[in-house]
Design a protein around this motif. Structure first.
Motif, PDB file in Angstrom:
ATOM      1  N   ALA A   1       5.873  -2.786   3.053  1.00 16.14           N
ATOM      2  CA  ALA A   1       6.680  -1.705   3.130  1.00 16.14           C
ATOM      3  C   ALA A   1       6.032  -0.457   2.933  1.00 16.14           C
ATOM      4  O   ALA A   1       4.974  -0.163   2.332  1.00 16.14           O
ATOM      5  CB  ALA A   1       7.766  -1.688   1.840  1.00 16.14           C
ATOM      6  N   ALA A   2       6.702   0.825   3.288  1.00 13.74           N
ATOM      7  CA  ALA A   2       5.736   2.023   3.375  1.00 13.74           C
ATOM      8  C   ALA A   2       5.285   2.340   2.062  1.00 13.74           C
ATOM      9  O   ALA A   2       4.426   3.146   1.871  1.00 13.74           O
ATOM     10  CB  ALA A   2       6.586   3.376   3.847  1.00 13.74           C
ATOM     11  N   GLY A   3       6.000   1.846   0.844  1.00  9.34           N
ATOM     12  CA  GLY A   3       5.562   2.258  -0.466  1.00  9.34           C
ATOM     13  C   GLY A   3       5.072   1.299  -1.292  1.00  9.34           C
ATOM     14  O   GLY A   3       4.960   1.524  -2.565  1.00  9.34           O
TER      15      GLY A   3
ATOM     16  N   PRO B   1       0.317   4.745  -5.314  1.00 10.95           N
ATOM     17  CA  PRO B   1       0.616   6.106  -6.228  1.00 10.95           C
ATOM     18  C   PRO B   1       1.203   6.996  -4.935  1.00 10.95           C
ATOM     19  O   PRO B   1       0.995   6.768  -3.674  1.00 10.95           O
ATOM     20  CB  PRO B   1      -0.806   6.565  -6.320  1.00 10.95           C
ATOM     21  CG  PRO B   1      -1.333   5.259  -6.598  1.00 10.95           C
ATOM     22  CD  PRO B   1      -0.865   3.932  -5.746  1.00 10.95           C
ATOM     23  N   ASP B   2       1.668   8.187  -5.142  1.00 14.50           N
ATOM     24  CA  ASP B   2       2.543   8.686  -4.115  1.00 14.50           C
ATOM     25  C   ASP B   2       1.342   9.389  -2.906  1.00 14.50           C
ATOM     26  O   ASP B   2       1.979   9.183  -1.817  1.00 14.50           O
ATOM     27  CB  ASP B   2       2.907  10.290  -4.890  1.00 14.50           C
ATOM     28  CG  ASP B   2       4.179   9.895  -5.738  1.00 14.50           C
ATOM     29  OD1 ASP B   2       4.752   8.806  -5.495  1.00 14.50           O
ATOM     30  OD2 ASP B   2       4.481  10.801  -6.407  1.00 14.50           O
ATOM     31  N   GLY B   3       0.226   9.752  -3.302  1.00 16.49           N
ATOM     32  CA  GLY B   3      -0.653  10.007  -2.188  1.00 16.49           C
ATOM     33  C   GLY B   3      -0.944   8.937  -1.462  1.00 16.49           C
ATOM     34  O   GLY B   3      -1.019   9.192  -0.051  1.00 16.49           O
TER      35      GLY B   3
ATOM     36  N   ARG C   1       1.875   8.455   0.893  1.00 17.11           N
ATOM     37  CA  ARG C   1       2.103   9.380   2.206  1.00 17.11           C
ATOM     38  C   ARG C   1       1.268   8.892   3.205  1.00 17.11           C
ATOM     39  O   ARG C   1       1.215   9.079   4.418  1.00 17.11           O
ATOM     40  CB  ARG C   1       1.761  10.886   1.514  1.00 17.11           C
ATOM     41  CG  ARG C   1       2.966  11.397   0.825  1.00 17.11           C
ATOM     42  CD  ARG C   1       2.793  12.980   0.616  1.00 17.11           C
ATOM     43  NE  ARG C   1       1.490  13.358  -0.004  1.00 17.11           N
ATOM     44  CZ  ARG C   1       1.572  13.233  -1.540  1.00 17.11           C
ATOM     45  NH1 ARG C   1       2.741  13.119  -2.171  1.00 17.11           N
ATOM     46  NH2 ARG C   1       0.504  13.697  -2.296  1.00 17.11           N
ATOM     47  N   ARG C   2      -0.127   8.766   2.632  1.00 16.24           N
ATOM     48  CA  ARG C   2      -1.230   8.416   3.798  1.00 16.24           C
ATOM     49  C   ARG C   2      -0.616   6.953   4.464  1.00 16.24           C
ATOM     50  O   ARG C   2      -0.850   6.852   5.619  1.00 16.24           O
ATOM     51  CB  ARG C   2      -2.601   8.327   2.926  1.00 16.24           C
ATOM     52  CG  ARG C   2      -3.184   9.419   2.478  1.00 16.24           C
ATOM     53  CD  ARG C   2      -4.624   9.227   2.274  1.00 16.24           C
ATOM     54  NE  ARG C   2      -4.895   8.191   1.011  1.00 16.24           N
ATOM     55  CZ  ARG C   2      -4.767   8.620  -0.316  1.00 16.24           C
ATOM     56  NH1 ARG C   2      -4.488   9.957  -0.537  1.00 16.24           N
ATOM     57  NH2 ARG C   2      -4.786   7.506  -1.110  1.00 16.24           N
ATOM     58  N   ALA C   3      -0.200   6.052   3.709  1.00 18.50           N
ATOM     59  CA  ALA C   3       0.260   4.644   4.299  1.00 18.50           C
ATOM     60  C   ALA C   3       1.606   5.144   5.258  1.00 18.50           C
ATOM     61  O   ALA C   3       1.424   4.621   6.301  1.00 18.50           O
ATOM     62  CB  ALA C   3       0.725   3.734   3.116  1.00 18.50           C
TER      63      ALA C   3
END
Length: 224
Positions: A17-19, A28-30, A33-35
């Motif tokens: 999953a994206a997160g 982590p949020d960074g 976003r990169r993923a």
């Protein structure tokens, strides 16, 4: 598909999953976003390559086009089929299916509207359908294909509700079967790819076919 032949295969649609990472742990949020950006680039690269070639691209080719590593592709998708199914869904989300003509309009107008709508949608997904040939038995593709056919069948009954209302149950089902077969995606591929017809000429063939099916069916009922 020589590179893909040695890649792992399975029935998963997307493993990461994206997160989350491969263990399901939140990133982590960074990193999220990169993923997410990497995943988007992979899907977009595959979509463009399918549109250009009408063939299913290899993981190696997709990674090169997206400017990511092969490992990154497999971090987001478990196998070649999973990537393809995800791309199929992404392309489907980009397609806006035109609303069918009101069943109160003249039959000729409804025929033209149905044909134009189907032709426009099918013309956009022909490359994807041709590319899907090697994955034809994939459960996810079968599921989506069956759902699509049911939706088209429902639309047919709605567009020609007055005409179908005059038929018995068996006659309605037979006519819907005939229309579904004649105005199928595979039939459109034959006209556009095998026979090389222009969009307008292929659409004209479909209008004649649909009118003939409707006319024949109702003429038969009137003669009974």
């Amino acid at each position: 598909m020589s590179e893909a032949a040695v890649m792992p295969r399975g029935n998963a649609v997307a493993v990461v999953a994206a997160g989350t990472d491969s263990n399901g742990t939140a990133r982590p949020d960074g990193r999220n976003r990169r993923a997410a950006e990497t995943r988007r680039k992979i899907i977009e690269a595959a979509k463009v390559m399918i549109a250009e070639t009408s063939t299913a691209p290899t993981v190696v080719a997709v990674a090169r086009r997206a400017d990511v590593s092969v490992r990154s592709v497999f971090q987001h998708f478990g196998d070649v089929e999973s990537l393809f199914v995800t791309v199929l869904d992404a392309i489907g989300q980009d397609i806006v299916v035109p609303q069918q003509a009101s069943d109160s309009r003249p039959l000729a107008e409804r025929v033209a509207s149905v044909v134009q709508g189907l032709a426009e949608v099918f013309d956009k997904i022909v490359p994807l359908r041709v590319a899907a040939g090697q994955f034809v038995d994939h459960p996810a593709l079968i599921e989506r294909g069956n759902a699509f056919k049911l939706e088209l069948r429902k639309s047919t009954f709605e567009a020609f509700a007055p005409e179908f209302a005059s038929l018995g149950e068996q006659a309605r089902e037979e006519l819907a079967d005939a229309i579904g077969a004649a105005l199928s995606l595979d039939a459109w591929i034959v006209l556009r790819r095998r026979d090389g017809l222009s969009f307008d000429r292929a659409a004209a063939v479909w209008r004649m076919t649909l009118e003939a099916l409707l006319t024949h069916r109702f003429a038969s009922v009137a003669a009974e």
